[in-house]
Write a protein that holds these residues in place. Structure first.
Motif, short mmCIF file in Angstrom:
data_model
loop_
_atom_site.label_atom_id
_atom_site.label_comp_id
_atom_site.label_asym_id
_atom_site.label_seq_id
_atom_site.Cartn_x
_atom_site.Cartn_y
_atom_site.Cartn_z
N GLY A 191 -24.77 -41.24 -119.66
CA GLY A 191 -23.66 -40.38 -120.06
C GLY A 191 -24.16 -39.03 -120.55
N ALA A 192 -23.53 -37.98 -120.08
CA ALA A 192 -23.90 -36.62 -120.47
C ALA A 192 -22.62 -35.86 -120.79
CB ALA A 192 -24.68 -35.92 -119.37
N GLN A 193 -22.77 -34.84 -121.59
CA GLN A 193 -21.62 -34.02 -121.99
C GLN A 193 -21.74 -32.65 -121.35
OE1 GLN A 193 -21.28 -32.80 -126.16
NE2 GLN A 193 -19.14 -33.38 -126.14
N SER A 194 -20.73 -32.28 -120.59
CA SER A 194 -20.74 -30.96 -119.97
C SER A 194 -20.34 -29.90 -120.99
CB SER A 194 -19.77 -30.92 -118.79
OG SER A 194 -18.43 -31.11 -119.23
N GLN A 225 -17.36 -32.89 -115.71
CA GLN A 225 -18.02 -34.05 -116.31
C GLN A 225 -18.76 -34.90 -115.28
OE1 GLN A 225 -18.34 -34.26 -119.44
NE2 GLN A 225 -19.42 -36.21 -119.50
N PRO A 226 -18.21 -35.18 -114.07
CA PRO A 226 -19.00 -35.91 -113.07
C PRO A 226 -20.26 -35.15 -112.66
CG PRO A 226 -16.68 -36.00 -112.51
CD PRO A 226 -16.81 -35.04 -113.64
N LEU A 227 -20.18 -33.82 -112.52
CA LEU A 227 -21.36 -33.04 -112.16
C LEU A 227 -22.42 -33.10 -113.26
CD1 LEU A 227 -19.68 -29.91 -110.53
CD2 LEU A 227 -20.91 -31.75 -109.36
N ALA A 228 -21.97 -33.11 -114.52
CA ALA A 228 -22.92 -33.20 -115.62
C ALA A 228 -23.62 -34.55 -115.64
CB ALA A 228 -22.21 -32.95 -116.95
N ILE A 275 -3.95 -28.30 -120.72
CA ILE A 275 -3.96 -29.51 -119.89
C ILE A 275 -4.71 -29.26 -118.59
CG2 ILE A 275 -2.49 -31.12 -118.63
CD1 ILE A 275 -0.35 -30.66 -120.76
N ALA A 276 -4.47 -28.10 -117.96
CA ALA A 276 -5.15 -27.79 -116.71
C ALA A 276 -6.66 -27.70 -116.91
CB ALA A 276 -4.61 -26.47 -116.15
N VAL A 277 -7.09 -27.06 -117.99
CA VAL A 277 -8.52 -26.96 -118.27
C VAL A 277 -9.11 -28.35 -118.54
CG1 VAL A 277 -10.22 -26.07 -119.92
CG2 VAL A 277 -8.40 -24.59 -119.10
N GLY A 278 -8.38 -29.17 -119.28
CA GLY A 278 -8.88 -30.51 -119.58
C GLY A 278 -9.00 -31.37 -118.32
N ALA A 279 -7.99 -31.29 -117.44
CA ALA A 279 -8.06 -32.07 -116.21
C ALA A 279 -9.22 -31.62 -115.33
CB ALA A 279 -6.73 -31.94 -115.46
N TYR A 280 -9.44 -30.31 -115.23
CA TYR A 280 -10.57 -29.80 -114.43
C TYR A 280 -11.90 -30.24 -115.04
CZ TYR A 280 -13.85 -26.51 -112.33
OH TYR A 280 -14.92 -25.95 -111.69
N THR A 281 -11.98 -30.20 -116.36
CA THR A 281 -13.22 -30.60 -117.02
C THR A 281 -13.53 -32.07 -116.78
OG1 THR A 281 -12.89 -28.94 -118.74
CG2 THR A 281 -14.38 -30.75 -119.24
N ILE A 286 -14.87 -42.34 -117.49
CA ILE A 286 -15.85 -41.80 -116.54
C ILE A 286 -17.28 -41.96 -117.08
CG2 ILE A 286 -15.71 -39.44 -117.44
CD1 ILE A 286 -16.08 -38.44 -114.64
N GLY A 287 -17.45 -41.87 -118.38
CA GLY A 287 -18.79 -41.99 -118.95
C GLY A 287 -19.33 -43.39 -118.87
N ILE A 288 -18.46 -44.39 -118.85
CA ILE A 288 -18.91 -45.79 -118.81
C ILE A 288 -19.15 -46.25 -117.38
CG2 ILE A 288 -18.21 -48.16 -119.28
CD1 ILE A 288 -16.77 -47.12 -121.76
N SER A 289 -18.27 -45.87 -116.45
CA SER A 289 -18.31 -46.43 -115.10
C SER A 289 -19.18 -45.64 -114.13
CB SER A 289 -16.89 -46.53 -114.54
OG SER A 289 -16.30 -45.22 -114.45
N LEU A 290 -19.16 -44.31 -114.18
CA LEU A 290 -19.85 -43.52 -113.15
C LEU A 290 -21.37 -43.67 -113.19
CD1 LEU A 290 -19.75 -41.51 -110.85
CD2 LEU A 290 -19.63 -39.66 -112.54
#
Length: 270
Positions: free
Chosen positions: A237-240, A137-140, A126-132, A223-227
């Protein structure tokens, strides 16, 4: 030579793993290696099931199956078998079936250790998923042109709040799943010790981890739709790398659960 049941179980396992290989190809952006792996698993499963059917039909046709069930030695029957002496009385053949010895009870301490260890691993997942989702994902999506603070500053307020709520709901539901795994590990009843062996406990934890990864698709899509629409430059949209590994982890957990529950890899004594 493996038994017909084992061939069927291996074939069934291969067919169950094949959709996961195709799903891994989809998660990895159409990676052909996973698609070829899925095709190979389909062919292998069909071949093993065909071998199981052929072997079962041959055993029925030769009488080996009924002979095994009746306890008859095929070497002692047939045209070349020795003839019985007419002077000797016919003694009916008897089979004494002894009840199986009761299996020893599983160690409840081992089940608790496995379950609590799996729950701790799920917390790390869960921690890794939340960080990702919140950082990588925003940085990607920004493609390295903005810092994380600049990304969140350019992100629209409504969209950012919607993503935060979606991410928070995912975290809360995932924590509830982890709590359920821990409760299963700590059940003190004798029935739980018999039903939830350490192998099944680990399989249940793998299924829970896979469900956590699948549920993360909602904040991922948010995040992929709105950012990309709110950034000051053309973005898509990009995948980190972290999101790719996170998705493949869910596929691997599902495959592990299948391997732990479906087949019996050891040959049973006859």
């Amino acid at each position: 030579m493996r038994t017909t049941g084992q061939l069927f179980r291996w074939g069934l396992t291969s067919l169950l793993l094949a959709p996961l290989a195709f799903l891994a190809a989809f998660v990895a952006g159409g990676e052909p290696a996973f698609a070829w792996l899925g095709l190979a698993l389909v062919l292998l499963g069909g071949l093993l099931n065909a071998l199981a059917i052929v072997r079962g039909v041959k055993r029925i046709g030769s009488g080996a199956l009924t002979a095994d069930l009746d306890g008859v030695d095929l070497a002692q029957v047939g045209p070349d078998a020795p003839r019985p002496n007419p002077a000797e009385p016919i003694v009916p053949r008897q089979r004494i079936i002894f009840p199986p010895e009761p299996a020893p009870l599983p160690d409840p301490g081992l089940r608790r250790r496995v379950g609590l260890g799996a729950a701790a691993a799920l917390l790390g997942l869960i921690a890794v998923g939340a960080y990702t989702l919140a950082v990588e994902q925003p940085l990607a999506i920004a493609q390295g042109m903005l810092t994380l603070d600049e990304i969140y500053g350019a992100w629209g307020t409504a969209s950012r709040i919607g993503f935060t709520i979606t991410l928070g709901i995912w975290v809360l539901l995932s924590l509830a799943v982890v709590l359920g795994v821990a409760v299963l590990a700590l059940l003190p009843s004798i029935a739980a010790d018999q039903l939830l062996t350490e192998r099944r406990m680990l399989a249940a934890a793998c299924i829970a981890g896979s469900a956590i990864v699948v549920a993360a698709v909602f904040p991922y899509l948010s995040i992929g739709i709105s950012l990309p629409d709110d950034l000051p430059f053309l973005a898509s949209g990009a995948q980190s790398t972290g999101s790719l590994l996170f998705g493949l982890t869910g596929v691997a957990l599902s495959a592990t659960a299948i391997l732990l529950t479906v087949p019996d890899w050891r040959r049973r004594p006859r």
